[in-house]
Design an enzyme around this catalytic site. Structure first.
Site, short mmCIF file in Angstrom:
data_model
loop_
_atom_site.label_atom_id
_atom_site.label_comp_id
_atom_site.label_asym_id
_atom_site.label_seq_id
_atom_site.Cartn_x
_atom_site.Cartn_y
_atom_site.Cartn_z
N THR A 72 0.86 -1.19 0.00
CA THR A 72 0.00 0.00 0.00
C THR A 72 0.89 1.24 0.00
O THR A 72 1.96 1.23 0.61
CB THR A 72 -0.87 -0.01 1.28
N HIS B 104 -2.85 -4.08 8.55
CA HIS B 104 -4.04 -4.92 8.55
C HIS B 104 -5.27 -4.04 8.74
O HIS B 104 -5.63 -3.65 9.84
CB HIS B 104 -3.92 -5.96 9.67
N1 ASP Z 1 -4.29 -1.32 4.80
C1 ASP Z 1 -4.47 -2.03 3.57
C2 ASP Z 1 -5.79 -2.75 3.61
O1 ASP Z 1 -6.11 -3.32 4.64
C3 ASP Z 1 -3.40 -3.00 3.26
C4 ASP Z 1 -2.01 -2.58 3.64
O2 ASP Z 1 -1.77 -1.43 3.94
O3 ASP Z 1 -1.10 -3.44 3.64
O4 ASP Z 1 -6.47 -2.78 2.62
#
Ligand code: ASP
Length: 347
Positions: A212, A265
């Site tokens: 991300t 997460h």
């Molecule tokens: N926060 C993002 C999600 O849960 C994934 C990530 O940042 O790794 O979609």
């Protein structure tokens, strides 16, 4: 296994001193600063080839410099955030735009959000499949609609209507992410055979979601902005949406406290409205961004199993980049601190 991911901690805070030597900025110069991330997770030297590490360091440096150049030219924080994020959306190394993870059905559903610290204006898109730059779409929602969050086909119609570039969903394909999907589906099938649709999270390979991207910036007018863009989690289904497009969870900006972009997460980041919580501690408890972000990442999320990290910037140009995973792709630059690029803990 998850405990292994939780024990590593890193907190890096770069204070922006007002007065430095004669070549540096003076106390009358307005601070300008940018920080970016490219995801947090199980990132260790053992798992990384020198070539790959170099690719990441370069990509992070380019995106930071692109955003910083906007600020140096007198541009706005929101333009700097968009410039940095778009560079990463176009780079298949990251789980955003090209290089986004695959859903359970084998396609890509992208999420993004953006927020201004001066006015609290915000925009977001969730589950878009044909918008080339989700961060541009989030900004268009903020600037050209009466809404804050648009989703799915409606968000795509809106993006088309305001003239944003559309691509086929296959534009976001990469072999690496496809292989991750195959491994994830195998794991899910095993879990499903055992009648367990939820517990797969326990054995999930954090690499499935990593990458991300996000940026926070402070411009010469003292305005903060934050933005985040992602493909979400590999093999996500049922229209799952994470924290990245959720204002207050994955993205937050308030000139009176700070700007935050999160990665990790997403379910935990939504439940504990992580980005806003950090700035609220700064605003109402008078805490530094270092202290507030440390509390939320290490003392709120970590004991519950919420893994990830944040990039945080305040209106004085202080930068804090804490995470509770082994690593987080990150970089920053300000008019009193040279370019910094980090991947692992303690660097
Ligand atoms: N926060 C993002 C999600 O849960 C994934 C990530 O940042 O790794 O979609």
């Amino acid at each position: 296994m998850r405990a292994k991911h939780l024990i590593f901690a890193s907190l890096l805070t770069i204070g922006l001193a007002a007065c430095v030597d004669s070549d540096g900025p003076t106390s009358t110069e307005q601070p300008i600063a940018i920080a970016i991330h490219g995801g947090a997770g199980t990132i260790t030297r053992e798992n990384m080839s020198p070539e790959r590490e170099e690719q990441y360091r370069q990509a992070l440096a380019y995106a930071t410099e692109a955003g910083y150049a906007v600020l140096e030219d007198g541009g706005s924080a929101v333009d700097a955030v968009q410039a940095a994020i778009q560079m990463m959306e176009e780079n298949p190394l990251f789980n955003a735009g090209r290089g986004a993870v695959y859903t359970y059905e084998g396609r890509h559903e992208l999420d993004a959000s953006i927020m201004l610290g001066e006015t609290g204006e915000a925009g977001a898109v969730a589950g878009v499949t044909t918008v080339k730059s989700p961060i541009a779409a989030a900004r268009a929602v903020m600037e050209q609609s009466r809404h804050v969050m648009l989703s799915g086909s409606g968000a795509e119609s809106f993006a088309r209507q305001v003239g944003l570039e559309q691509v086929s969903n296959t534009y976001f394909n990469t072999m690496e992410r496809y292989e991750q999907l195959q491994r994830a589906l195998e794991l899910l099938r095993e879990q499903d055979e055992m009648g367990d649709h939820i517990a797969y999270q326990e054995n999930w390979d954090p690499a499935f979601n990593m990458g991300t991207v996000g940026a926070v910036a402070l411009d010469a007018n003292g305005n903060l902005a934050a933005g985040t863009s992602t493909g979400g989690m590999t093999a996500k289904r049922w229209g799952r949406i994470g924290d990245s497009p959720v204002i207050g969870a994955g993205t937050w900006a308030d000139n009176e406290s700070c700007a935050v972009s999160a990665t990790g997460h997403g379910e935990y980041f939504i439940r504990f409205h992580v980005a806003a919580d950090i700035c609220t501690r700064v605003k109402y408890q008078g805490k530094s961004i270092e202290q507030a972000s440390h509390e939320v990442i290490h003392e709120v999320l970590l004991p519950l199993g919420g893994t990830g990290g944040v990039i945080v910037l305040d209106a004085q140009g202080n930068i804090s980049l804490p995470f509770n995973t082994e690593g987080m792709y990150r970089a920053s630059k300000s008019n009193s601190q040279p370019l910094y690029v980090g991947i692992y803990a303690n660097e």
